[in-house]
Design a protein around this motif. Structure first.
Motif, mmCIF file in Angstrom:
data_model
loop_
_atom_site.group_PDB
_atom_site.id
_atom_site.type_symbol
_atom_site.label_atom_id
_atom_site.label_comp_id
_atom_site.label_asym_id
_atom_site.label_seq_id
_atom_site.Cartn_x
_atom_site.Cartn_y
_atom_site.Cartn_z
ATOM 1 N N GLY A 48 -12.101 9.861 -11.082
ATOM 2 C CA GLY A 48 -12.205 11.275 -11.431
ATOM 3 C C GLY A 48 -13.501 11.950 -11.023
ATOM 4 O O GLY A 48 -13.698 13.129 -11.304
ATOM 5 N N GLU A 49 -14.393 11.221 -10.367
ATOM 6 C CA GLU A 49 -15.681 11.775 -9.932
ATOM 7 C C GLU A 49 -15.685 11.952 -8.418
ATOM 8 O O GLU A 49 -15.244 11.081 -7.678
ATOM 9 C CB GLU A 49 -16.831 10.847 -10.331
ATOM 10 N N GLU A 50 -16.231 13.089 -7.959
ATOM 11 C CA GLU A 50 -16.320 13.368 -6.536
ATOM 12 C C GLU A 50 -17.424 12.530 -5.898
ATOM 13 O O GLU A 50 -18.493 12.337 -6.488
ATOM 14 C CB GLU A 50 -16.615 14.854 -6.325
ATOM 15 N N VAL A 51 -17.169 12.044 -4.683
ATOM 16 C CA VAL A 51 -18.131 11.236 -3.936
ATOM 17 C C VAL A 51 -18.344 11.864 -2.557
ATOM 18 O O VAL A 51 -17.511 11.691 -1.666
ATOM 19 C CB VAL A 51 -17.641 9.774 -3.781
ATOM 20 N N PRO A 52 -19.440 12.621 -2.362
ATOM 21 C CA PRO A 52 -19.745 13.160 -1.035
ATOM 22 C C PRO A 52 -20.075 12.009 -0.075
ATOM 23 O O PRO A 52 -20.792 11.064 -0.437
ATOM 24 C CB PRO A 52 -20.979 14.038 -1.258
ATOM 25 N N ILE A 53 -19.539 12.095 1.146
ATOM 26 C CA ILE A 53 -19.713 11.044 2.149
ATOM 27 C C ILE A 53 -20.249 11.671 3.426
ATOM 28 O O ILE A 53 -19.712 12.676 3.900
ATOM 29 C CB ILE A 53 -18.369 10.340 2.435
ATOM 30 N N LEU A 54 -21.289 11.069 4.000
ATOM 31 C CA LEU A 54 -21.868 11.533 5.255
ATOM 32 C C LEU A 54 -21.974 10.363 6.219
ATOM 33 O O LEU A 54 -22.506 9.300 5.864
ATOM 34 C CB LEU A 54 -23.263 12.132 5.023
ATOM 35 N N LEU A 55 -21.470 10.561 7.438
ATOM 36 C CA LEU A 55 -21.589 9.586 8.512
ATOM 37 C C LEU A 55 -22.488 10.187 9.582
ATOM 38 O O LEU A 55 -22.261 11.330 10.008
ATOM 39 C CB LEU A 55 -20.206 9.275 9.110
ATOM 40 N N VAL A 56 -23.509 9.451 9.989
ATOM 41 C CA VAL A 56 -24.388 9.889 11.070
ATOM 42 C C VAL A 56 -24.293 8.839 12.171
ATOM 43 O O VAL A 56 -24.659 7.673 11.967
ATOM 44 C CB VAL A 56 -25.849 10.061 10.601
ATOM 45 N N ASP A 57 -23.762 9.251 13.324
ATOM 46 C CA ASP A 57 -23.560 8.332 14.447
ATOM 47 C C ASP A 57 -24.880 7.865 15.050
ATOM 48 O O ASP A 57 -25.857 8.624 15.085
ATOM 49 C CB ASP A 57 -22.736 9.011 15.548
ATOM 50 N N ASN A 58 -24.869 6.635 15.561
ATOM 51 C CA ASN A 58 -25.956 6.083 16.371
ATOM 52 C C ASN A 58 -27.349 6.283 15.790
ATOM 53 O O ASN A 58 -28.249 6.766 16.469
ATOM 54 C CB ASN A 58 -25.892 6.668 17.792
#
Length: 129
Positions: A48-58
């Motif tokens: 029930g909790e939001e999880v922000p996700i960030l992917l930074v390539d290379n």
């Protein structure tokens, strides 16, 4: 064991399709969307909790940074996430050796997890890029 305030792992080359499938399975996250040059983002959910996700390539030597900006993930630590990701994605995952403490960590020491369960501490010096 205390839940880390956020989770960051470094993912060896893997397709966005494979990564999106894992994020959907682990966190019910929609596919990653562009968020600037070499950056991708999405938002998952866990209990029930939001999880922000960030992917930074290379970010280093062919590895992408995958950051879960929440303490509400299925994993207590970076290492636990790395173990899960290595098996699910069938690729090498690296992470910090433990929780981050300013001035107390060797910046070149990381934990390496390979598919099949092999893992251990490694030297991973900053290439200066």
């Amino acid at each position: 064991m205390e839940q880390y305030p956020d989770i960051e792992v470094y993912v060896a080359r893997v397709s966005h399709d494979t990564l999106n499938a894992w994020l959907a399975s682990a966190l019910s996250a929609p596919p990653l969307t562009p968020a600037g040059k070499g950056k991708w983002k999405t938002r998952g959910m866990h209990q029930g909790e939001e999880v922000p996700i960030l992917l930074v390539d290379n970010v280093a030597d062919g590895f992408a940074s995958l950051w879960f900006d929440s303490s509400h993930t299925p994993w207590m630590t970076d290492q636990e996430c790395a173990q899960h990701a290595a098996e699910a994605l069938q690729t090498e995952i690296r992470c910090s050796l433990g929780g981050w403490h300013p001035g107390n960590d060797d910046p070149d020491r990381f934990w390496q997890v390979l598919p099949g369960g092999k893992e251990g501490a490694i030297e991973w010096p900053d290439s200066g890029r």
